[in-house]
Scaffold this motif. Sequence first.
Motif, PDB file in Angstrom:
ATOM      1  N   ILE A 181      -1.599  -2.972 -15.227  1.00 27.18           N
ATOM      2  CA  ILE A 181      -1.245  -4.344 -15.055  1.00 27.18           C
ATOM      3  C   ILE A 181      -0.083  -4.408 -14.097  1.00 27.18           C
ATOM      4  O   ILE A 181      -0.062  -5.252 -13.059  1.00 27.18           O
ATOM      5  N   LEU A 182       0.830  -3.547 -14.144  1.00 27.27           N
ATOM      6  CA  LEU A 182       1.943  -3.533 -13.495  1.00 27.27           C
ATOM      7  C   LEU A 182       1.623  -3.118 -11.969  1.00 27.27           C
ATOM      8  O   LEU A 182       2.045  -3.793 -10.880  1.00 27.27           O
ATOM      9  N   TYR A 183       0.862  -2.293 -11.756  1.00 26.18           N
ATOM     10  CA  TYR A 183       0.349  -1.734 -10.726  1.00 26.18           C
ATOM     11  C   TYR A 183      -0.374  -3.025  -9.841  1.00 26.18           C
ATOM     12  O   TYR A 183      -0.342  -3.430  -8.318  1.00 26.18           O
ATOM     13  N   ALA A 184      -1.244  -3.525 -10.633  1.00 24.32           N
ATOM     14  CA  ALA A 184      -1.997  -4.727 -10.061  1.00 24.32           C
ATOM     15  C   ALA A 184      -0.963  -5.742  -9.328  1.00 24.32           C
ATOM     16  O   ALA A 184      -1.459  -6.492  -8.373  1.00 24.32           O
ATOM     17  N   TYR A 185       0.241  -6.172  -9.972  1.00 18.51           N
ATOM     18  CA  TYR A 185       1.088  -7.008  -9.364  1.00 18.51           C
ATOM     19  C   TYR A 185       1.612  -6.510  -7.970  1.00 18.51           C
ATOM     20  O   TYR A 185       2.044  -7.243  -7.267  1.00 18.51           O
ATOM     21  N   VAL A 186       1.866  -5.181  -7.777  1.00 23.02           N
ATOM     22  CA  VAL A 186       2.227  -4.716  -6.744  1.00 23.02           C
ATOM     23  C   VAL A 186       1.201  -4.697  -5.567  1.00 23.02           C
ATOM     24  O   VAL A 186       1.311  -5.028  -4.369  1.00 23.02           O
ATOM     25  N   VAL A 187       0.094  -4.537  -5.912  1.00 22.19           N
ATOM     26  CA  VAL A 187      -1.289  -4.835  -5.038  1.00 22.19           C
ATOM     27  C   VAL A 187      -1.480  -6.420  -4.540  1.00 22.19           C
ATOM     28  O   VAL A 187      -1.581  -6.612  -3.589  1.00 22.19           O
ATOM     29  N   LEU A 188      -1.087  -7.258  -5.599  1.00 20.72           N
ATOM     30  CA  LEU A 188      -1.415  -8.439  -5.224  1.00 20.72           C
ATOM     31  C   LEU A 188      -0.222  -9.071  -4.424  1.00 20.72           C
ATOM     32  O   LEU A 188      -0.496  -9.809  -3.519  1.00 20.72           O
TER      33      LEU A 188
ATOM     34  N   VAL B  22      -0.701 -10.638  -0.743  1.00 18.72           N
ATOM     35  CA  VAL B  22      -0.134 -12.135  -0.344  1.00 18.72           C
ATOM     36  C   VAL B  22       0.717 -12.055   0.760  1.00 18.72           C
ATOM     37  O   VAL B  22       0.642 -12.871   1.816  1.00 18.72           O
ATOM     38  N   LEU B  23       1.432 -10.876   0.996  1.00 22.23           N
ATOM     39  CA  LEU B  23       2.024 -10.595   2.338  1.00 22.23           C
ATOM     40  C   LEU B  23       1.291 -10.503   3.499  1.00 22.23           C
ATOM     41  O   LEU B  23       1.561 -10.829   4.600  1.00 22.23           O
ATOM     42  N   VAL B  24       0.007  -9.837   3.242  1.00 19.51           N
ATOM     43  CA  VAL B  24      -0.893  -9.797   4.217  1.00 19.51           C
ATOM     44  C   VAL B  24      -1.580 -11.313   4.773  1.00 19.51           C
ATOM     45  O   VAL B  24      -1.772 -11.587   5.791  1.00 19.51           O
ATOM     46  N   TYR B  25      -1.980 -12.094   3.509  1.00 19.39           N
ATOM     47  CA  TYR B  25      -2.294 -13.315   3.808  1.00 19.39           C
ATOM     48  C   TYR B  25      -1.110 -14.152   4.605  1.00 19.39           C
ATOM     49  O   TYR B  25      -1.442 -14.880   5.642  1.00 19.39           O
TER      50      TYR B  25
ATOM     51  N   PHE C  15      -8.805  -7.033   1.248  1.00 17.01           N
ATOM     52  CA  PHE C  15      -7.531  -6.999   1.222  1.00 17.01           C
ATOM     53  C   PHE C  15      -6.877  -6.000  -0.118  1.00 17.01           C
ATOM     54  O   PHE C  15      -6.050  -5.270   0.107  1.00 17.01           O
ATOM     55  N   CYS C  16      -7.308  -6.476  -1.308  1.00 16.44           N
ATOM     56  CA  CYS C  16      -6.992  -5.649  -2.392  1.00 16.44           C
ATOM     57  C   CYS C  16      -7.362  -4.273  -2.351  1.00 16.44           C
ATOM     58  O   CYS C  16      -6.532  -3.345  -2.663  1.00 16.44           O
ATOM     59  N   LEU C  17      -8.678  -4.090  -1.826  1.00 21.43           N
ATOM     60  CA  LEU C  17      -9.159  -2.622  -1.631  1.00 21.43           C
ATOM     61  C   LEU C  17      -8.141  -1.781  -0.922  1.00 21.43           C
ATOM     62  O   LEU C  17      -7.750  -0.836  -0.784  1.00 21.43           O
ATOM     63  N   GLY C  18      -7.655  -2.485   0.510  1.00 20.95           N
ATOM     64  CA  GLY C  18      -6.881  -1.886   1.257  1.00 20.95           C
ATOM     65  C   GLY C  18      -5.521  -1.500   0.854  1.00 20.95           C
ATOM     66  O   GLY C  18      -4.983  -0.602   1.250  1.00 20.95           O
ATOM     67  N   ALA C  19      -4.833  -2.430   0.135  1.00 24.65           N
ATOM     68  CA  ALA C  19      -3.656  -2.380  -0.550  1.00 24.65           C
ATOM     69  C   ALA C  19      -3.807  -1.099  -1.699  1.00 24.65           C
ATOM     70  O   ALA C  19      -2.798  -0.301  -1.623  1.00 24.65           O
ATOM     71  N   ASP C  20      -4.880  -1.158  -2.166  1.00 22.21           N
ATOM     72  CA  ASP C  20      -4.848  -0.169  -3.451  1.00 22.21           C
ATOM     73  C   ASP C  20      -4.950   1.023  -2.863  1.00 22.21           C
ATOM     74  O   ASP C  20      -4.433   2.203  -3.135  1.00 22.21           O
ATOM     75  N   MET C  21      -5.829   1.477  -1.696  1.00 24.89           N
ATOM     76  CA  MET C  21      -6.074   2.743  -1.242  1.00 24.89           C
ATOM     77  C   MET C  21      -4.896   3.101  -0.330  1.00 24.89           C
ATOM     78  O   MET C  21      -4.550   4.474  -0.333  1.00 24.89           O
ATOM     79  N   LEU C  22      -4.083   2.028   0.153  1.00 18.82           N
ATOM     80  CA  LEU C  22      -2.808   2.579   0.776  1.00 18.82           C
ATOM     81  C   LEU C  22      -1.780   3.210  -0.260  1.00 18.82           C
ATOM     82  O   LEU C  22      -1.232   4.224  -0.208  1.00 18.82           O
ATOM     83  N   LEU C  23      -1.771   2.453  -1.294  1.00 20.85           N
ATOM     84  CA  LEU C  23      -0.664   3.037  -2.269  1.00 20.85           C
ATOM     85  C   LEU C  23      -1.220   4.390  -3.095  1.00 20.85           C
ATOM     86  O   LEU C  23      -0.472   5.188  -3.390  1.00 20.85           O
TER      87      LEU C  23
END
Length: 215
Positions: A141-148, A152-155, A186-194
């Motif tokens: 859940i905490l990790y999801a907020y980082v991804v989100l 938001v920054l990408v958008y 975008f979520c996929l990209g942020a997730d794989m980056l992290l």
Amino acid sequence: MSKRKKNNGKKPEIEKQTGYYDLKTKAVEDLVTADESNSPEVSREELRQYQSGLGIRIPDWVKLLFIKAWFAGAVCFFFLWGLGTYLADELDKLFVTGMALGIVTEMLTNNVIRFFAKTPGAYDRWMMFPKKKFMTFFWNILYAYVVLALVVLVYTGINMVIIHITGTPADGAPPLGVEPVLFGVFCLGADMLLIEIKRLILRLFGGLKKKANQE
């Protein structure tokens, strides 16, 4: 005399049926007690002979990326879009969406990835928290907020670039709105980056620890 011949004529048939049921019973027992220790090894080539399909094999990494993006897009559809009429404040929607994204990651996405793994742990590198434990529910859940937050920054960055190029007034609706497909990507990209950053850090510390042990 004829009666004896008649009985002798039936005896092979009875023995055949008995042997048939013995084989069936043994097959059922073998199936029930089968596990990794007593099962014969089967080559991958032989397994492919029993796989159905048109001969088009989709790489595993494509399937995994699609799974992760699809579930993230579903969260956008049901929460960011679905709660639009109930939650007017954007921060409230983001808060609920982040929690939903973390729960879906823990309960659905990661479990589906584990299910498709050919061997236990084969796809652990595709998850931020591969080992399923009690605390991973809250970590996801905490990790999801980082991804989100990264999404938001990408958008925001893309919209700022579009506004700067086209001269669109910044106080209007954003040129690039949120929709499930792009949100999932975008979520996929942020997730794989992290995840790659985590793997890089682990390799770095692993190399330093190995070097320290050698010294």
